[in-house]
Write a protein that holds these residues in place. Structure first.
Motif, mmCIF file in Angstrom:
data_model
loop_
_atom_site.group_PDB
_atom_site.id
_atom_site.type_symbol
_atom_site.label_atom_id
_atom_site.label_comp_id
_atom_site.label_asym_id
_atom_site.label_seq_id
_atom_site.Cartn_x
_atom_site.Cartn_y
_atom_site.Cartn_z
ATOM 1 N N LEU A 37 5.912 14.573 -8.500
ATOM 2 C CA LEU A 37 5.302 13.656 -9.457
ATOM 3 C C LEU A 37 4.083 14.357 -10.056
ATOM 4 C CD1 LEU A 37 4.855 10.869 -10.761
ATOM 5 C CD2 LEU A 37 3.618 10.207 -8.708
ATOM 6 N N LEU A 38 4.090 14.498 -11.374
ATOM 7 C CA LEU A 38 2.984 15.159 -12.068
ATOM 8 C C LEU A 38 2.112 14.087 -12.705
ATOM 9 C CD1 LEU A 38 1.818 17.912 -13.070
ATOM 10 C CD2 LEU A 38 3.257 17.654 -15.075
ATOM 11 N N LEU A 39 0.808 14.111 -12.384
ATOM 12 C CA LEU A 39 -0.116 13.153 -12.984
ATOM 13 C C LEU A 39 -0.919 13.876 -14.056
ATOM 14 C CD1 LEU A 39 -1.569 11.659 -9.662
ATOM 15 C CD2 LEU A 39 0.403 10.837 -10.939
ATOM 16 N N LEU A 40 -0.867 13.387 -15.293
ATOM 17 C CA LEU A 40 -1.593 14.048 -16.379
ATOM 18 C C LEU A 40 -2.674 13.113 -16.887
ATOM 19 C CD1 LEU A 40 1.360 15.476 -18.498
ATOM 20 C CD2 LEU A 40 -0.196 16.767 -17.064
ATOM 21 N N ASP A 41 -3.930 13.595 -16.841
ATOM 22 C CA ASP A 41 -5.032 12.774 -17.313
ATOM 23 C C ASP A 41 -5.463 13.242 -18.695
ATOM 24 O OD1 ASP A 41 -7.061 11.017 -17.524
ATOM 25 O OD2 ASP A 41 -8.113 11.613 -15.695
ATOM 26 N N GLU A 42 -5.188 12.443 -19.701
ATOM 27 C CA GLU A 42 -5.587 12.722 -21.081
ATOM 28 C C GLU A 42 -5.248 14.143 -21.518
ATOM 29 O OE1 GLU A 42 -7.705 10.838 -23.265
ATOM 30 O OE2 GLU A 42 -8.312 9.182 -21.982
ATOM 31 N N PRO A 43 -3.968 14.490 -21.552
ATOM 32 C CA PRO A 43 -3.636 15.857 -21.968
ATOM 33 C C PRO A 43 -4.084 16.176 -23.389
ATOM 34 C CG PRO A 43 -1.651 14.509 -21.695
ATOM 35 C CD PRO A 43 -2.785 13.718 -21.173
ATOM 36 N N SER A 44 -4.348 15.169 -24.212
ATOM 37 C CA SER A 44 -4.703 15.449 -25.604
ATOM 38 C C SER A 44 -6.201 15.534 -25.816
ATOM 39 C CB SER A 44 -4.142 14.349 -26.506
ATOM 40 O OG SER A 44 -4.917 13.184 -26.373
ATOM 41 N N LEU A 45 -7.006 15.335 -24.749
ATOM 42 C CA LEU A 45 -8.451 15.251 -24.922
ATOM 43 C C LEU A 45 -9.021 16.486 -25.619
ATOM 44 C CD1 LEU A 45 -10.829 13.314 -23.887
ATOM 45 C CD2 LEU A 45 -11.262 15.144 -22.285
ATOM 46 N N GLY A 46 -9.660 16.259 -26.746
ATOM 47 C CA GLY A 46 -10.342 17.345 -27.445
ATOM 48 C C GLY A 46 -9.429 18.317 -28.150
ATOM 49 N N LEU A 47 -8.147 17.985 -28.287
ATOM 50 C CA LEU A 47 -7.234 18.900 -28.964
ATOM 51 C C LEU A 47 -6.944 18.412 -30.392
ATOM 52 C CD1 LEU A 47 -4.619 19.669 -26.181
ATOM 53 C CD2 LEU A 47 -6.781 20.790 -26.669
ATOM 54 N N SER A 48 -6.592 19.353 -31.268
ATOM 55 C CA SER A 48 -6.250 18.980 -32.633
ATOM 56 C C SER A 48 -4.932 18.210 -32.618
ATOM 57 C CB SER A 48 -6.096 20.237 -33.476
ATOM 58 O OG SER A 48 -4.907 20.890 -33.106
ATOM 59 N N PRO A 49 -4.668 17.397 -33.649
ATOM 60 C CA PRO A 49 -3.409 16.647 -33.701
ATOM 61 C C PRO A 49 -2.189 17.553 -33.550
ATOM 62 C CG PRO A 49 -4.881 15.893 -35.413
ATOM 63 C CD PRO A 49 -5.550 17.065 -34.769
ATOM 64 N N LEU A 50 -2.289 18.753 -34.125
ATOM 65 C CA LEU A 50 -1.145 19.668 -34.048
ATOM 66 C C LEU A 50 -0.896 20.102 -32.603
ATOM 67 C CD1 LEU A 50 0.653 20.930 -36.228
ATOM 68 C CD2 LEU A 50 -0.701 23.026 -35.963
ATOM 69 N N LEU A 51 -1.991 20.498 -31.917
ATOM 70 C CA LEU A 51 -1.864 20.925 -30.524
ATOM 71 C C LEU A 51 -1.433 19.766 -29.645
ATOM 72 C CD1 LEU A 51 -4.758 23.325 -29.581
ATOM 73 C CD2 LEU A 51 -2.341 23.603 -29.123
ATOM 74 N N THR A 52 -1.941 18.571 -29.947
ATOM 75 C CA THR A 52 -1.549 17.400 -29.172
ATOM 76 C C THR A 52 -0.038 17.228 -29.230
ATOM 77 O OG1 THR A 52 -3.632 16.377 -29.762
ATOM 78 C CG2 THR A 52 -1.935 14.933 -28.889
ATOM 79 N N ARG A 53 0.503 17.341 -30.464
ATOM 80 C CA ARG A 53 1.944 17.182 -30.607
ATOM 81 C C ARG A 53 2.683 18.268 -29.826
ATOM 82 N NH1 ARG A 53 2.893 17.184 -36.469
ATOM 83 N NH2 ARG A 53 0.858 16.195 -36.535
ATOM 84 N N GLU A 54 2.143 19.501 -29.882
ATOM 85 C CA GLU A 54 2.780 20.606 -29.163
ATOM 86 C C GLU A 54 2.813 20.319 -27.663
ATOM 87 O OE1 GLU A 54 1.135 24.375 -30.294
ATOM 88 O OE2 GLU A 54 2.035 25.376 -28.557
ATOM 89 N N ILE A 55 1.657 19.887 -27.127
ATOM 90 C CA ILE A 55 1.576 19.627 -25.687
ATOM 91 C C ILE A 55 2.545 18.520 -25.286
ATOM 92 C CG2 ILE A 55 0.063 18.696 -23.879
ATOM 93 C CD1 ILE A 55 -1.309 21.127 -24.281
ATOM 94 N N PHE A 56 2.597 17.441 -26.066
ATOM 95 C CA PHE A 56 3.491 16.340 -25.710
ATOM 96 C C PHE A 56 4.957 16.745 -25.831
ATOM 97 C CE2 PHE A 56 -0.135 13.669 -25.523
ATOM 98 C CZ PHE A 56 0.247 12.657 -24.671
#
Lengths: 294, 254
Positions: free
Chosen positions: B155-174
């Motif tokens: 089980l992987l717990l992810l806390d705010e993976p998008s914090l402080g990232l640009s919208p583009l990077l956020t989409r990449e990470i998700f």
């Protein structure tokens, strides 16, 4: 070679030998500081107690030097391990001065225990190298000094190998850089911290066993922790190479000051140099130039 | 797989979680949404053992895990990627990844796993020997996720993976999070403020407010709810009723 040059080289060699012991003690302090953010003021007293235990094992129990040294190291490591696991862990999360007060208190308790058990008289124990010398051209070097140097080099090399190359060693670095992340990686940080204390304790024992043949087995041996702290600040607090450089430098300065400067300078000169260096390089000689990135 | 029952967590006098129950089924991506101060991060920290709950229980694979030290929880297979890129700044990227596999008993496949993580995050491969502290924010986030995956978490717990990232990077990470879930079957519980992207990536969702769960359901169902649309997706539910009165509308779940 002219006689005063010979004397200078000779003094430097003696200084390096003493400095190697300061460096060993300073290394122990740095390890503990990096792992648990505590300055262990009891480190010098662990060293002093180890010297007494070594004396007891050699002269009373009649053990051979090597066996006595091994047993002393194990005892010092066990003592440090228990101190971390049972005493210092209780104050985790408290302000830093709580750690300072606690280790100071432990230092006094150790000092008291040793003076109750062994009495105030100084004593000495034989080593396989006592009184032997090696001639190198015009230089006369006590074998004990060579042994000190080799022991310090071997321990430092082992420590570097451990911290840089082994998985457990890297995890020690990791835990000191980001404790939360280390926990979350499944690194048993608490056990690791106790282990680091044990290693530092064993190093203090080596320091004590090497220092005692030069300086007598005496309660006053704990003073070496003050020199080691000066060495740490001189080299750059928290830097492992800095601890070594600082230790050697203070050892050499002390020897030179003892001969070339008026009486009384020997014990002060190290601190004068320390002040001078701090004016020029406030972070110490090898202090980390960059702050911690958060 | 994970079942959290009525936990309450306090920070000193502050009651951050006031009785929360959630369930995570194997193989799913579950998102917990909510505003600042809703208690989302505390929830993850409580599950990971960083803070202990005052009341309630947390069961993972039929064993109670509350009260255990975080390193023990991690070795059970619940691995948290904490908020704010907690990497080891003075270790190299490679050593950071190796630390992720520290507690693993099968050391044989580690090299293959590192390669697999470079496959997901090709940028890390370019920076193998660099100190992790010198990476950019997005790269540090990738490294933190990669390091957690090195533990082969169940089980992987992810806390705010998008914090402080640009919208583009956020989409990449998700995008990569969804890929990891699809390729390895790793169950993921993530906490997010960016409700839009979280709801479109995850399967199930919970909405937290002021320390309580106020809505639960599949992400598809949640995205259809009027309240969620209005308060989390910036939707147009109130468009016809006039902007001025929007603040007067009560959220139905209160």
């Amino acid at each position: 070679m002219e006689s005063h040059v010979v004397q200078l080289v000779q003094l430097c060699l003696n200084g390096i030998a003493i400095g190697a012991i300061y460096a060993l003690v300073a290394l122990g302090l740095v390890l503990i500081y990096k792992a648990t953010e505590i300055i262990n003021f009891a480190h010098g007293d662990i060293l002093m107690a180890s010297a007494f235990v070594g004396w007891g094992l050699i002269t009373i129990a009649g053990l051979p030097f090597w066996l006595a040294a091994l047993v002393t190291m194990l005892l010092a490591a066990a003592l440090s391990y228990v101190l971390e696991a049972r005493v210092l862990r209780v104050i985790v999360g408290q302000p830093q001065f709580a750690g300072a007060m606690l280790t100071l208190a432990l230092a006094f308790m150790l000092r008291g225990a040793v003076s109750m058990a062994f009495g105030p008289t100084s004593r000495t124990f034989p080593t396989p190298w006592t009184g032997q010398t090696t001639h190198l051209g015009p230089l006369v070097i006590a074998d004990l000094n060579l042994v000190i140097l080799v022991a310090a080099l071997v321990i430092t090399a082992l420590l570097f190998f451990f911290l840089r190359r082994t998985s457990v060693g890297i995890s020690v670095q990791a835990a000191s850089q980001n404790q939360l992340a280390a926990y979350l990686c499944g690194i048993p940080v608490k056990r690791l911290n106790s282990m680091v204390w044990a290693m530092a304790g064993a190093m203090a024992a080596v320091g004590g066993l090497l220092l005692a043949p030069i300086a007598l087995v005496d309660i006053g041996l704990w003073y070496v922790v003050l020199k080691a702290l000066a060495a740490l600040v001189l080299g750059g607090f928290g830097s492992i190479p800095g601890a070594i450089v600082g230790g050697l430098l203070i050892g050499i300065v002390e020897q030179l000051a003892g001969v070339y400067l008026p009486d009384g300078f020997k014990d002060v000169m190290a601190y004068l140099v320390l002040i001078g260096v701090l004016v020029l390089w406030p972070r110490g000689i090898l202090g980390e130039a960059h702050g911690r990135r958060v | 797989m994970l079942s959290v029952r009525n936990i309450e967590t306090w920070y000193g006098p502050v009651n951050a979680i006031k009785g929360v129950s959630i369930d995570v089924a194997p193989g799913r991506i579950v998102a917990v949404l909510g505003a600042n101060g809703a208690g989302k991060t505390t929830l993850l920290k409580t599950i990971a053992g960083v803070v202990d709950p005052f009341k309630g229980s947390i069961d993972f694979e039929d064993a109670t895990i509350n009260g255990l030290d975080p390193d023990v929880v991690a070795r059970r297979g619940v691995v948290l990627v904490p908020e704010g890129r907690q990497i080891f700044p003075f270790l190299s990227v490679r050593e950071n990844l190796q630390m992720g596999s520290f507690a693993r008993s099968d050391k044989s496949d580690i090299q293959a796993d590192i390669e697999r993580i470079y496959g997901w995050f090709p940028r890390l491969r370019e920076r193998v020997a660099q100190h992790a502290g010198l990476l950019s924010g997005g790269e540090q986030q990738m490294l933190a996720i990669g390091r957690a995956l090195m533990a082969r978490p169940k089980l992987l717990l992810l806390d705010e993976p998008s914090l402080g990232l640009s919208p583009l990077l956020t989409r990449e990470i998700f995008h990569i999070i969804a890929r990891i879930n699809a390729e390895t079957g790793t169950t993921i519980l993530l906490v997010e403020q960016n409700a839009g992207i979280a709801l479109s990536t995850a399967h199930d969702g919970y909405i937290m407010e002021l320390g309580r769960i106020v809505a639960a359901g599949t992400c598809a169902a949640l995205s259809e709810k009027e309240d969620v649309k209005e308060f989390y997706l910036g939707g147009s539910a109130s468009a016809g009723k006039g902007q001025a009165r929007r603040w007067k509308r009560r959220k139905t779940w209160r």
